[in-house]
Design a protein around this motif. Structure first.
Motif, short mmCIF file in Angstrom:
data_model
loop_
_atom_site.label_atom_id
_atom_site.label_comp_id
_atom_site.label_asym_id
_atom_site.label_seq_id
_atom_site.Cartn_x
_atom_site.Cartn_y
_atom_site.Cartn_z
N LEU A 45 0.80 -1.27 -0.14
CA LEU A 45 -0.07 -0.04 0.14
C LEU A 45 0.74 1.46 -0.04
CD1 LEU A 45 -2.80 -1.03 2.50
CD2 LEU A 45 -3.01 -0.90 0.20
N ALA A 46 1.81 1.31 0.82
CA ALA A 46 2.72 2.56 0.73
C ALA A 46 3.45 2.76 -0.62
CB ALA A 46 3.61 2.20 2.04
N VAL A 47 3.95 1.47 -1.02
CA VAL A 47 4.71 1.72 -2.44
C VAL A 47 3.82 2.26 -3.48
CG1 VAL A 47 5.75 0.66 -4.24
CG2 VAL A 47 6.50 -0.05 -1.71
N ALA A 48 2.55 1.91 -3.47
CA ALA A 48 1.60 2.11 -4.32
C ALA A 48 1.16 3.69 -3.98
CB ALA A 48 0.38 1.38 -4.48
N ASP A 49 1.21 4.12 -2.94
CA ASP A 49 0.97 5.63 -2.55
C ASP A 49 2.09 6.53 -3.15
OD1 ASP A 49 -1.68 5.03 -1.53
OD2 ASP A 49 -0.91 4.90 0.52
N ILE A 53 2.03 9.40 -5.92
CA ILE A 53 2.50 10.66 -5.51
C ILE A 53 3.40 11.16 -6.62
CG2 ILE A 53 3.63 11.98 -4.03
CD1 ILE A 53 2.48 10.52 -1.78
N HIS A 54 4.27 10.30 -6.95
CA HIS A 54 5.37 10.75 -8.13
C HIS A 54 4.91 10.84 -9.20
CE1 HIS A 54 8.92 10.83 -10.23
NE2 HIS A 54 8.71 9.61 -10.92
N ILE A 55 3.93 9.91 -9.92
CA ILE A 55 3.34 10.04 -11.12
C ILE A 55 2.41 11.11 -11.24
CG2 ILE A 55 1.69 8.83 -12.79
CD1 ILE A 55 2.68 6.20 -11.68
N SER A 57 2.53 13.94 -9.41
CA SER A 57 3.17 15.26 -9.15
C SER A 57 3.97 15.48 -10.79
CB SER A 57 4.22 15.05 -8.18
OG SER A 57 3.43 14.87 -7.13
N SER A 58 4.40 14.51 -11.27
CA SER A 58 5.11 14.52 -12.57
C SER A 58 4.15 14.95 -13.68
CB SER A 58 6.05 13.46 -12.86
OG SER A 58 6.79 12.83 -11.93
N ARG A 59 3.01 14.54 -13.62
CA ARG A 59 2.01 14.93 -14.67
C ARG A 59 1.60 16.42 -14.38
NH1 ARG A 59 -3.20 15.37 -14.37
NH2 ARG A 59 -3.27 14.30 -12.33
N ILE A 60 1.55 16.74 -13.15
CA ILE A 60 0.99 18.07 -13.08
C ILE A 60 2.04 19.19 -13.32
CG2 ILE A 60 0.45 19.70 -11.22
CD1 ILE A 60 -1.09 17.46 -9.65
N VAL A 61 3.30 18.92 -12.87
CA VAL A 61 4.38 19.69 -13.17
C VAL A 61 4.66 19.68 -14.96
CG1 VAL A 61 6.94 19.63 -13.00
CG2 VAL A 61 5.80 19.50 -11.03
N SER A 62 4.40 18.76 -15.41
CA SER A 62 4.59 18.59 -17.05
C SER A 62 3.52 19.66 -17.51
CB SER A 62 4.53 17.31 -17.43
OG SER A 62 5.58 16.50 -17.20
N ASP A 63 2.40 19.59 -16.95
CA ASP A 63 1.35 20.46 -17.47
C ASP A 63 1.46 21.95 -16.95
OD1 ASP A 63 -1.58 20.79 -18.60
OD2 ASP A 63 -1.87 21.52 -16.61
N LEU A 64 2.00 22.30 -15.86
CA LEU A 64 2.42 23.50 -15.55
C LEU A 64 3.83 24.14 -16.45
CD1 LEU A 64 2.42 23.12 -11.76
CD2 LEU A 64 0.79 24.51 -12.93
N ARG A 65 4.54 23.35 -16.71
CA ARG A 65 5.63 23.76 -17.66
C ARG A 65 5.09 23.99 -19.16
NH1 ARG A 65 10.57 23.55 -15.49
NH2 ARG A 65 10.85 22.17 -13.54
N ASP A 88 -1.83 19.87 -4.78
CA ASP A 88 -2.18 20.12 -3.32
C ASP A 88 -2.27 18.71 -2.80
OD1 ASP A 88 -1.57 22.75 -3.11
OD2 ASP A 88 -3.48 23.22 -2.93
N ARG A 89 -3.04 17.81 -3.56
CA ARG A 89 -3.37 16.31 -3.19
C ARG A 89 -2.44 15.59 -2.83
NH1 ARG A 89 -8.06 12.49 -5.78
NH2 ARG A 89 -7.95 11.01 -4.09
N PRO A 90 -1.48 15.44 -3.88
CA PRO A 90 -0.27 14.44 -3.65
C PRO A 90 0.70 15.03 -2.62
CG PRO A 90 -0.10 15.37 -5.74
CD PRO A 90 -1.58 15.77 -5.19
N ASN A 91 0.78 16.43 -2.56
CA ASN A 91 1.74 17.04 -1.50
C ASN A 91 1.00 16.76 -0.08
OD1 ASN A 91 3.43 18.02 -3.29
ND2 ASN A 91 2.62 20.13 -3.34
N PHE A 92 -0.15 16.83 0.12
CA PHE A 92 -0.90 16.72 1.49
C PHE A 92 -0.63 15.33 1.82
CE2 PHE A 92 -4.46 15.07 3.87
CZ PHE A 92 -4.45 15.96 4.76
#
Length: 330
Positions: A45-49, A53-55, A57-65, A88-92
């Motif tokens: 469960l922790a690895v999946a979470d 989070i990484h996937i 965050s990477s998608r959101i950052v790519s969209d922001l750039r 905010d959700r993955p960061n939280f």
């Protein structure tokens, strides 16, 4: 006339035993089935979470750039601000849920795995059976500790690697989150800290259970001792590695992501006065200050500080193990 020929027993095929763990190791595996399944499920469960989070965050950052919304100068735009809110959700999830959970992991390991390990054997009286077995007490204890020990080492190691990777990749270098490495919930979830603290808490719990010989009192005492040790190490942690002592212009602040230990001002005669002495309106201790002074650990001190702390904890773990084995032999 027919004759019945009895098969030659020597020629009969030999049925080999099924491959797999046998003997004492097999018994200890069966005793720890629930523990292994629980740790494995929580790890999955922790690895999946963390991967989510990484996937995410990477998608959101790519969209922001892609939309030129990555840098703060563009966040006044309503469109950019709406795009930024989705991170905010993955960061939280990482900062408010996973970090506290990993910080509490060693305490839980010591209380629920380490303390009952031998305390239950003494409480039920089954510890006396090892004297009547062909296996020596030392060997029995070694196997009894090896299975949960290796499980805890594997779980804490995987969590430490993934937590550090996500923190470095998606949090520290992300567009929004601010998470210095020496914060209360951040430091214990990074690098060597989860591994060293988990092994120490497990071994401490085993020794406490061996001494107390009652499960519930051993669990409560282990929790108190792990918490007290954490507080003691937290107090001593600033001295594990030489801090940076810097004199700078008045009003200079400590670097981003650093751990500020103390700060103040330098008087014309060279005397250093801590900022705490200047906080009163009637105080004149800081009048005529010519410079500021700072004492802090920069972010790149995280590794050497953790190496010293892990060395201390592993040395204590080794001493606790020696005490456990000496008592089982007595």
């Amino acid at each position: 006339m027919s004759t019945t020929v009895l098969p030659d027993r020597a020629a009969a095929p030999v049925v080999s035993a099924a491959p797999g763990p046998r003997g004492l190791f097999w018994l200890v595996l069966r005793q720890n089935r629930f523990l292994l399944w629980t740790l494995g499920t929580l790890l999955i469960l922790a690895v999946a979470d963390l991967l989510w989070i990484h996937i995410a965050s990477s998608r959101i950052v790519s969209d922001l750039r892609r939309t030129d919304c990555y840098y703060p100068e563009a966040w006044d735009s309503h469109q950019c601000w709406n795009r930024l809110q989705s991170i905010d959700r993955p960061n939280f999830w990482y900062l408010q849920l996973l970090q506290p959970a990993v910080t509490a992991l060693p305490l839980l390991i010591g209380v629920f795995i380490g303390a009952p390990l031998l305390a239950q054997e003494y409480e039920r009286g089954t510890i006396r059976l090892i004297r009547a077995q062909s296996v020596s007490p030392i060997r029995w204890l070694a196997v009894r500790l090896a299975v949960p020990g290796l499980a805890v080492l594997a779980v804490s190691g995987v969590l430490a690697v993934l937590m550090t990777w996500v923190w470095w990749t998606d949090i520290v270098h992300g567009p929004v989150a601010f998470d210095p490495p020496f914060q209360f919930f951040t430091y214990p979830a990074l690098g060597l800290a989860p591994i060293a603290w988990s092994l120490f808490a497990l071994t401490l719990g085993v020794l406490v259970g061996q001494l107390v010989r009652r499960t519930l009192p051993a669990m409560f005492l282990t929790g108190a001792l792990v918490a007290a040790t954490h507080g003691l190490v937290l107090w001593a942690r600033p001295s594990f590695y030489p801090a940076v002592d810097r004199v700078a212009a008045l009003g200079t602040t400590h670097p981003t992501n650093s751990w500020l230990l103390d700060r103040g001002v330098v008087l014309p005669d060279g005397t250093r006065v801590s900022t705490s002495s200047c906080g009163y309106s009637f105080s004149t201790d800081c009048d005529g200050a010519t410079a500021s002074w700072l004492r802090y650990h920069p972010a790149d001190h995280l590794v050497p500080v953790q190496l010293v702390e892990a060395g201390i904890l592993l040395a204590l773990t080794a001493l606790l193990l020696v005490a456990v084995f000496r008592r089982i032999r007595a």
